[in-house]
Write a protein that holds these residues in place. Structure first.
Motif, PDB file in Angstrom:
ATOM      1  N   THR A  60       0.842  -1.191   0.000  1.00  0.00           N
ATOM      2  CA  THR A  60       0.000   0.000   0.000  1.00  0.00           C
ATOM      3  C   THR A  60       0.880   1.244   0.000  1.00  0.00           C
ATOM      4  O   THR A  60       1.907   1.273   0.673  1.00  0.00           O
ATOM      5  CB  THR A  60      -0.896  -0.002   1.264  1.00  0.00           C
ATOM      6  OG1 THR A  60      -1.613  -1.231   1.300  1.00  0.00           O
ATOM      7  CG2 THR A  60      -1.866   1.138   1.260  1.00  0.00           C
ATOM      8  N   GLU A  61       0.453   2.265  -0.732  1.00  0.00           N
ATOM      9  CA  GLU A  61       1.193   3.529  -0.730  1.00  0.00           C
ATOM     10  C   GLU A  61       1.229   4.077   0.691  1.00  0.00           C
ATOM     11  O   GLU A  61       0.182   4.374   1.261  1.00  0.00           O
ATOM     12  CB  GLU A  61       0.504   4.568  -1.614  1.00  0.00           C
ATOM     13  CG  GLU A  61       0.715   4.387  -3.075  1.00  0.00           C
ATOM     14  CD  GLU A  61       0.013   5.483  -3.875  1.00  0.00           C
ATOM     15  OE1 GLU A  61      -0.718   6.311  -3.299  1.00  0.00           O
ATOM     16  OE2 GLU A  61       0.203   5.496  -5.092  1.00  0.00           O
ATOM     17  N   SER A  62       2.411   4.163   1.249  1.00  0.00           N
ATOM     18  CA  SER A  62       2.544   4.718   2.595  1.00  0.00           C
ATOM     19  C   SER A  62       4.016   4.919   2.890  1.00  0.00           C
ATOM     20  O   SER A  62       4.873   4.613   2.074  1.00  0.00           O
ATOM     21  CB  SER A  62       1.930   3.775   3.641  1.00  0.00           C
ATOM     22  OG  SER A  62       2.740   2.625   3.789  1.00  0.00           O
ATOM     23  N   ARG A  77       6.970   8.344   0.564  1.00  0.00           N
ATOM     24  CA  ARG A  77       5.865   7.457   0.219  1.00  0.00           C
ATOM     25  C   ARG A  77       6.331   6.379  -0.735  1.00  0.00           C
ATOM     26  O   ARG A  77       7.055   6.626  -1.669  1.00  0.00           O
ATOM     27  CB  ARG A  77       4.726   8.250  -0.391  1.00  0.00           C
ATOM     28  CG  ARG A  77       4.131   9.207   0.644  1.00  0.00           C
ATOM     29  CD  ARG A  77       2.827   9.783   0.193  1.00  0.00           C
ATOM     30  NE  ARG A  77       1.713   8.882   0.333  1.00  0.00           N
ATOM     31  CZ  ARG A  77       1.150   8.529   1.485  1.00  0.00           C
ATOM     32  NH1 ARG A  77       1.647   8.957   2.607  1.00  0.00           N
ATOM     33  NH2 ARG A  77       0.111   7.745   1.516  1.00  0.00           N
ATOM     34  N   THR A  84      -3.700   4.205  -0.854  1.00  0.00           N
ATOM     35  CA  THR A  84      -4.268   3.947   0.474  1.00  0.00           C
ATOM     36  C   THR A  84      -5.777   4.192   0.528  1.00  0.00           C
ATOM     37  O   THR A  84      -6.502   3.358   1.078  1.00  0.00           O
ATOM     38  CB  THR A  84      -3.532   4.788   1.537  1.00  0.00           C
ATOM     39  OG1 THR A  84      -2.144   4.451   1.470  1.00  0.00           O
ATOM     40  CG2 THR A  84      -4.060   4.513   2.925  1.00  0.00           C
ATOM     41  N   ILE A  87      -7.604   1.181  -0.834  1.00  0.00           N
ATOM     42  CA  ILE A  87      -7.523   0.022   0.045  1.00  0.00           C
ATOM     43  C   ILE A  87      -8.503   0.173   1.209  1.00  0.00           C
ATOM     44  O   ILE A  87      -9.239  -0.758   1.553  1.00  0.00           O
ATOM     45  CB  ILE A  87      -6.082  -0.170   0.556  1.00  0.00           C
ATOM     46  CG1 ILE A  87      -5.128  -0.483  -0.598  1.00  0.00           C
ATOM     47  CG2 ILE A  87      -6.019  -1.242   1.639  1.00  0.00           C
ATOM     48  CD1 ILE A  87      -5.463  -1.722  -1.385  1.00  0.00           C
ATOM     49  N   VAL A  88      -8.529   1.354   1.808  1.00  0.00           N
ATOM     50  CA  VAL A  88      -9.437   1.606   2.935  1.00  0.00           C
ATOM     51  C   VAL A  88     -10.890   1.438   2.500  1.00  0.00           C
ATOM     52  O   VAL A  88     -11.686   0.774   3.175  1.00  0.00           O
ATOM     53  CB  VAL A  88      -9.197   3.003   3.548  1.00  0.00           C
ATOM     54  CG1 VAL A  88     -10.265   3.354   4.567  1.00  0.00           C
ATOM     55  CG2 VAL A  88      -7.805   3.073   4.161  1.00  0.00           C
TER      56      VAL A  88
END
Length: 147
Positions: A60-62, A77, A84, A87-88
């Motif tokens: 996940t992009e983070s 990132r 993100t 995904i959420v």
């Protein structure tokens, strides 16, 4: 929740709760533990009206990878993952369904499905390709690995 006969317990796990990758033993073990906890609590609460499930995203992009690997220059990132917010949203959609595991992206679904349908070839590929790929990622972040 048991008294009301309704409720949900949601854990955030990872596709790595189903598979393993080189150079990530502690993280992978923790996600296997989350999946095991979900299975146990789900069995204990069966028939009570309380649902127990886990969201299992892939990459996940983070800032997770840069922080976990201690990359110099501060956290940045990881753009190699899924966005993100997507995904959420997909994990939250699980609140309206009856899944045991929410795999919130096509890539997450593919990894877990391939690992279950073709366990031998999947393990072979992860040992062959994954060892070099993840080793480079860790070393590129300034980590030193034993030869």
């Amino acid at each position: 929740m048991k008294a009301r006969k309704y409720g949900q317990i949601v854990q955030i796990s990872s596709i790595l709760g189903f598979v393993g990758i080189p150079y990530s033993a502690a993280y992978v073990a923790s996600k296997h533990a989350v999946n095991g906890l979900v299975k146990c609590i789900r069995a204990e609460l069966k028939g009570t009206g309380v649902r127990v499930w886990a969201g299992c995203p892939g990459r996940t992009e983070s800032e997770f990878a840069s922080v976990a690997l201690g990359r110099s220059g501060g956290p940045g990132r990881d753009s190699a993952g899924e966005p993100t917010p997507k995904i959420v949203r997909n994990i939250l959609k699980g609140l309206d369904r009856k899944p045991r595991w929410v795999l919130p992206s096509l890539s997450a679904w593919m990894v877990v499905t391939l690992s279950q349908w073709l366990p031998g070839p999947f393990s072979w590929a992860m040992e062959r390709w994954g060892a070099g790929h993840f080793r480079k990622e860790v070393e590129g972040a300034g980590g030193k690995l034993a030869p």
